[in-house]
Design a protein around this motif. Structure first.
Motif, PDB file in Angstrom:
ATOM      1  N   GLN A   1     -38.877 -17.740  21.024  1.00 21.40           N
ATOM      2  CA  GLN A   1     -39.967 -18.389  20.292  1.00 21.40           C
ATOM      3  C   GLN A   1     -40.562 -17.441  19.262  1.00 21.40           C
ATOM      4  N   ALA A   2     -40.749 -16.201  19.614  1.00 16.01           N
ATOM      5  CA  ALA A   2     -41.281 -15.220  18.674  1.00 16.01           C
ATOM      6  C   ALA A   2     -40.327 -15.019  17.501  1.00 16.01           C
ATOM      7  N   TYR A   3     -39.049 -14.990  17.769  1.00 12.66           N
ATOM      8  CA  TYR A   3     -38.055 -14.838  16.700  1.00 12.66           C
ATOM      9  C   TYR A   3     -38.087 -16.025  15.760  1.00 12.66           C
ATOM     10  N   LEU A   4     -38.138 -17.235  16.317  1.00 16.06           N
ATOM     11  CA  LEU A   4     -38.173 -18.429  15.484  1.00 16.06           C
ATOM     12  C   LEU A   4     -39.475 -18.543  14.707  1.00 16.06           C
ATOM     13  N   ASN A   5     -40.573 -18.147  15.290  1.00 10.52           N
ATOM     14  CA  ASN A   5     -41.851 -18.146  14.568  1.00 10.52           C
ATOM     15  C   ASN A   5     -41.830 -17.189  13.388  1.00 10.52           C
ATOM     16  N   ARG A   6     -41.190 -16.060  13.556  1.00 13.27           N
ATOM     17  CA  ARG A   6     -41.125 -15.088  12.472  1.00 13.27           C
ATOM     18  C   ARG A   6     -40.238 -15.563  11.327  1.00 13.27           C
TER      19      ARG A   6
END
Length: 53
Positions: free
Chosen positions: A45-50
């Motif tokens: 999720q953090a990767y996709l948000n970035r």
């Protein structure tokens, strides 16, 4: 007195040489592999948000 001093110094030297073996055996903390990212939902999720920002 010299014998006690010598024994203490040898004991300290042996203790210092063997006490910290695993400090340098760690992987870099900022390295994330693809397998690591996609296996953890929070990291994914953090990767996709970035990407979307």
């Amino acid at each position: 007195m010299k014998n006690i001093y010598l024994i203490c110094m040898v004991a300290v030297a042996i203790n210092m040489l063997t006490s910290c073996e695993d400090i340098l055996d760690k992987s870099p903390l900022d390295l994330r592999t693809e397998e690591t990212v996609w296996s953890d939902p929070k990291l994914a999720q953090a990767y996709l948000n970035r990407i979307w920002v």
